[in-house]
Design a protein around this motif. Sequence first.
Motif, PDB file in Angstrom:
ATOM      1  N   LYS A 115       0.823  -1.201   0.000  1.00  0.00           N
ATOM      2  CA  LYS A 115       0.000   0.000   0.000  1.00  0.00           C
ATOM      3  C   LYS A 115       0.861   1.257   0.000  1.00  0.00           C
ATOM      4  O   LYS A 115       1.962   1.274   0.551  1.00  0.00           O
ATOM      5  CB  LYS A 115      -0.904   0.023   1.243  1.00  0.00           C
ATOM      6  N   ILE A 116       0.327   2.317  -0.600  1.00  0.00           N
ATOM      7  CA  ILE A 116       0.926   3.645  -0.567  1.00  0.00           C
ATOM      8  C   ILE A 116      -0.098   4.580   0.052  1.00  0.00           C
ATOM      9  O   ILE A 116      -1.257   4.615  -0.381  1.00  0.00           O
ATOM     10  CB  ILE A 116       1.309   4.135  -1.980  1.00  0.00           C
ATOM     11  N   LEU A 117       0.320   5.331   1.067  1.00  0.00           N
ATOM     12  CA  LEU A 117      -0.582   6.260   1.740  1.00  0.00           C
ATOM     13  C   LEU A 117      -0.007   7.666   1.664  1.00  0.00           C
ATOM     14  O   LEU A 117       1.185   7.884   1.930  1.00  0.00           O
ATOM     15  CB  LEU A 117      -0.798   5.870   3.203  1.00  0.00           C
ATOM     16  N   LEU A 118      -0.842   8.626   1.319  1.00  0.00           N
ATOM     17  CA  LEU A 118      -0.488  10.037   1.324  1.00  0.00           C
ATOM     18  C   LEU A 118      -1.387  10.748   2.327  1.00  0.00           C
ATOM     19  O   LEU A 118      -2.627  10.636   2.243  1.00  0.00           O
ATOM     20  CB  LEU A 118      -0.659  10.644  -0.067  1.00  0.00           C
ATOM     21  N   ASP A 119      -0.776  11.427   3.271  1.00  0.00           N
ATOM     22  CA  ASP A 119      -1.528  12.100   4.344  1.00  0.00           C
ATOM     23  C   ASP A 119      -2.491  11.139   5.024  1.00  0.00           C
ATOM     24  O   ASP A 119      -3.626  11.495   5.372  1.00  0.00           O
ATOM     25  CB  ASP A 119      -2.284  13.305   3.782  1.00  0.00           C
ATOM     26  N   GLY A 120      -2.023   9.895   5.197  1.00  0.00           N
ATOM     27  CA  GLY A 120      -2.810   8.915   5.923  1.00  0.00           C
ATOM     28  C   GLY A 120      -3.872   8.208   5.122  1.00  0.00           C
ATOM     29  O   GLY A 120      -4.566   7.318   5.640  1.00  0.00           O
TER      30      GLY A 120
END
Length: 506
Positions: A312-317
């Motif tokens: 997974k890739i998360l940006l700002d949660g």
Amino acid sequence: MIDRAPVLRLEHIVKTFPGVRALDDVSLSVLPGEVHALMGENGAGKSTLMKVLGGIYQPDAGQIVVDEKPVVMASPLEAKARGIVFIHQELSLAGELTVAENIYLGELPRKRFGLVDWDTLYSRTDAILEKLKVGFDARTLVGSLSIANQQMVEIARALTVDARAVIFDEPTASLTDAEKVVLFDVIEDLKAHGVGIIYISHRMEEIFRITDRITVLRDGTHQGTVNTAETDEEAVTQLMIGRKLDLSRNVSHHEIGDVALEVRGLSCGHLFKDISFEVYRGEVVGFYGLVGAGRTEIAETLFGLRDPSDGKILLDGKEVRIASPAEAIARGISLVPEDRKGQGLILGMNCRDNITLPQIDDLKAGPFVDEGSEIAIFDKYRDRLDIRTPGWKQLVGNLSGGNQQKIVIGKWLAMHPSVLILDEPTRGIDVGSKSEIHNLIRELAAQGYAVIVISSEMPEVLHVSDRIIAMYCGRIMRTFTSDEVNEENLIQAISGIGTENGNSTA
């Protein structure tokens, strides 16, 4: 090891470039049936020494001796004619030609009237490929092969000539474990036939598995030659890093913000596996490792150039899926690529147009581009990054390497990213510009950017990073904070020596 006269000697080699003595009284000998490791940090002089041996550079002093006879290597063809064969790390293949044509390029077997003897060509090639246990044949187009298989084609070239010495330059960087076993079998076969081998690698487990002696260069000087069986990784590491590096750390005096980017269990086929890390706003995270460790491939995946197979890739949660560079840019991720001339710039285009190219659609006033807005953006980043150019009309191809790199960085800063990835940001630029880029990286972090720096230069990654992620063979070996990392534990980590609590991620 066979007790005989060396097949090859480099004696007291000196090579100087303007302002730099790249080699200073370096000597190296290779015995028949010996695998001789040549080690050293990036910039130690290994490549320069091999270019002298290969006839690309002429030494300022010293001599080359082959089979006890002094020779002058006037060109690469001269080196090959004397039985010196190079297996280069950077591939030099013609993708439009078959495997057979690439292997025998310039030496195609001929029939009457100069016609190519295709049957002989293919049968000879298939015999070599069978020895290498590859899954393709002589008629396969090289351009259709994977990078690993293309590397096997390069290796196959060494088996076509009556070699006296073969030089392998990081030959396993793109090979799978199974292919490495085949390569080591080939090396053993070459040894059994009395061929001398120079093996260039940073991979400690390979060095101690297949080599007989180790020579270490540092800053263009010979630091020592030792028998592999009589030394260990720590002793070799000390020879490699014995000089006093400028390891001053720019300690962050600004506040570190929230997590901007988080990666969980990210994998991409055989390129990298189970990668987990996070990058905070105001932080520089350095990625350090050998060629083939997976660093660039991770950056390309984050930028939408590769599809992950897991994770997974998360940006700002928030979890995101990035299927293309356009999506990455829209989500605030920018990538300054490793190859600035081939991937980051259009050299025949002017400075203004290079900087504004990614946002050209947003600068249109009706059917036309708003030239005033373009010039304003160029002026802003020319001043901010101190880009030295007579004006926006200057062709980027006419700028220095450092100013070209600033153009690439300016192009992506103009997109207002939250995560900025820089892959080998100072490759091929002068010392002064390198220092400016380092300062710029720290300034960007202070301004709140989350910055990832991928570098093959130890002093660089130590200098700019708040944390350093050490990679080996597609996995994270250790994550270091700036106050716990040193040259020795960093080299050990990227050489595959030890992990954090037995885990592949920090």
